[in-house]
Design an enzyme around this catalytic site. Structure first.
Site, mmCIF file in Angstrom:
data_model
loop_
_atom_site.group_PDB
_atom_site.id
_atom_site.type_symbol
_atom_site.label_atom_id
_atom_site.label_comp_id
_atom_site.label_asym_id
_atom_site.label_seq_id
_atom_site.Cartn_x
_atom_site.Cartn_y
_atom_site.Cartn_z
ATOM 1 N N HIS A 1 -5.105 -1.518 -0.273
ATOM 2 C CA HIS A 1 -6.511 -1.913 -0.383
ATOM 3 C C HIS A 1 -6.773 -3.282 0.236
ATOM 4 O O HIS A 1 -7.682 -3.987 -0.200
ATOM 5 C CB HIS A 1 -6.934 -1.962 -1.861
ATOM 6 C CG HIS A 1 -6.984 -0.641 -2.540
ATOM 7 N ND1 HIS A 1 -7.059 -0.505 -3.914
ATOM 8 C CD2 HIS A 1 -6.968 0.618 -2.041
ATOM 9 C CE1 HIS A 1 -7.085 0.782 -4.229
ATOM 10 N NE2 HIS A 1 -7.034 1.477 -3.120
ATOM 11 N N ALA A 2 -6.028 -3.688 1.237
ATOM 12 C CA ALA A 2 -6.165 -5.043 1.779
ATOM 13 C C ALA A 2 -7.551 -5.274 2.367
ATOM 14 O O ALA A 2 -8.066 -4.454 3.134
ATOM 15 C CB ALA A 2 -5.094 -5.296 2.832
#
Length: 530
Positions: A469-470
């Site tokens: 989920h960067a």
């Protein structure tokens, strides 16, 4: 090879942009994607992602540097196919919190990033199984469902979560308290819904929209300080594509960052170290990356119950495959995690700061390969919703095939350490509740050897996993050193925007697929207005 808009990347945001910008029949829109079309039948089967994630045909696999404070390294995986990661992810549709979108509005000074406007985008996009409400949409292109199997394991898990003090809700996105519920997922009628199937497939016949796969964009092209197009390798042939109005980079947190840096946009020191000539100084390209890091737990059941026992052999998988083909139902018709909860690390905080995803499957812990166990069980993956620690992503060289240098920074603040160290205790509290405890024989991992906060944090550092989920590598903001402004225009150049998860400056108390599609939707409004 001239177009009005050239979009790089057909993922969560790029597919939305291609759909909406091509609504104007006078605009010529080009969408470039390095990966292939999403034609593999496994792409439409929800549990098919267990197979498509592993190879390199549909995914990038980026090794990272060792995690700060530990010796373990990770592999960050991203989609490389029409639909990007929405074609290979776990399909969880977690939109994020009202408070975080309002914080984004305050951070940028732009009302279009506030909750009211973002909610309107969500409602317009959605076709929700539960029907329309003040917080949900119906009739939009993006199918959302909530599968409630009502089998013994998930029923017991729901009861245990309630016994632990969490409220059971029908729609996790319609509440912000401590809660548990079946996971809203981008699945409709037993089939995966990706950004490609929702936004591209219905408009592929538009004469003013060109979708080109197998196109690896290597560099942006400049005329002075204006970006006028891109240079790409299309099945081994170098081609230039010019943009009369704008180039829009939507290749995702990693690839968008690398494209900017290869083209000379970034920190001069970082660029020179990679052998790249600086063109535009932008010191925070690839910096300020915020990623979530998960802590896993698995319990083993006394009796052979649950979906594991329906899928843990080839004959059983074949039988379930036939069932799916005939009915689009069964354990392979559901998303990656059946149940989701959000809760507080301590009652001293004002809102949930931890998420946990639960699946009634057990992995074989004796095998290095990812295969199901012979016994039933439950896996839990918990992670901090809003970590403060920062990672970085940078180019290692000037060629598109050069791997990035990813330096993951987890648990660098006292808050991050405290929150993460409580996750296992909360999971154990749920597993100890009567409805579920009666089924459990043992905790398979991490086990009793990991019990103190210090041990839990060490376990998370050395055996945990990125949640994929960067955000934040090209974050929007009002300052001169923010990579993009509130309109998502790259500072220091004209004719260039970044529109994907990398522009979100902090985690939004959810996953990234849903908010990234909303970013694409709102960006289209901004571009069309201009």
């Amino acid at each position: 090879m001239d177009y009005d808009y050239v979009i790089v990347g057909a993922g969560a945001a790029g597919a939305v942009l291609a759909n909406r910008l091509s609504e104007n029949t006078e605009s010529q829109v080009l969408l470039l994607e390095y990966g292939p079309i999403d034609a593999n039948p496994l792409h439409s089967i929800p549990k098919g992602f267990f197979f498509t994630l592993n190879g390199s045909r549909y995914t990038y696999h980026y090794p990272t540097q060792p995690i700060t404070g530990g010796s373990a390294s990770e592999t960050w995986t991203r989609g490389k196919v029409l639909g990007g990661s929405t074609t290979v992810n776990g399909m969880m549709y977690s939109r994020g919190s009202r408070a975080d979108f309002d914080a984004l509005e305050k951070h940028t000074g732009a009302g279009h990033w506030g909750w009211t406007n973002v909610l309107a985008a969500f409602r317009t996009m959605e076709d929700h199984q539960l029907g329309p409400s003040e917080l949900r949409g119906a009739g939009g292109p993006l199918g959302i469902s909530i599968d409630e199997p009502h089998e013994p394991v998930t029923d017991a898990l729901m009861e245990a979560g309630q016994a632990a003090g969490w409220r059971r809700v029908a729609d996790l996105n319609a509440a912000e308290d401590e809660r548990i519920g079946f996971t809203p997922s981008t699945v409709k009628n037993g089939r995966r819904v990706s950004s490609a199937t929702a936004f591209l497939r219905p408009v592929r016949r538009r004469k003013n929209l060109t979708v080109m796969t197998g196109a690896r964009v290597g560099y942006l092209q400049f005329d002075g300080r204006r970006v006028i197009g891109v240079r790409a390798s299309v099945r081994g042939r170098v081609q230039d594509f010019r943009a009369r109005r704008e180039v829009i980079v939507s290749a995702g947190t990693i690839e968008s960052t690398l494209l900017l840096e290869r083209s000379g946009i970034g920190s001069p020191e970082v660029l020179r170290a990679a052998g790249i000539t600086p063109v535009v100084e932008s010191p925070n390209v690839g910096e300020r990356v915020v990623e979530q890091h998960g802590v896993a737990m698995q319990v083993r059941f006394k009796e052979p119950i649950g979906p594991t026992t329906e899928l843990n052999s080839i004959p059983k998988q074949g039988a379930q495959g036939v069932k799916y083909l005939l009915t689009h139902r069964g354990p392979i018709s559901t998303a990656g995690y059946d149940v989701t909860s959000q809760f507080k690390s301590t009652q001293d905080v004002d809102r949930p700061d931890i998420a946990a995803a639960w699946v009634p499957l057990a992995l074989d812990t004796s095998s290095a390969a990812m295969k199901l166990a012979k016994h039933g069980g439950i896996m839990m993956m918990g992670y901090q919703l809003r970590p403060e620690s920062r990672s970085s992503i940078h180019a290692s060289g000037r060629l598109p095939e050069n791997l990035p240098v990813i330096t993951p920074g987890y648990f660098q603040t006292e808050t991050d350490r405290k929150v993460t160290s409580t996750i296992l205790d909360h999971a154990r509290e749920v597993f100890a509740q009567g409805p579920l405890a009666r089924l459990i024989a043992a905790e398979e991992y991490p086990g009793a050897a990991v019990s103190t906060p210090e041990q839990a944090l060490e376990y998370a550092t050395n055996t945990g996993a990125t949640i994929y989920h960067a955000v934040g590598a090209n974050a929007m903001g009002p300052a001169d050193d923010d990579v993009v402004d509130a309109e998502l225009r790259v500072r220091g150049v004209d004719g260039l925007r970044v529109v994907d998860a990398s522009v979100i400056p902090f985690q939004l108390s959810g996953n990234t697929a849903a908010p990234t599609m909303a970013v694409g939707w709102i960006a289209a409004d901004l571009i069309l207005r201009d």
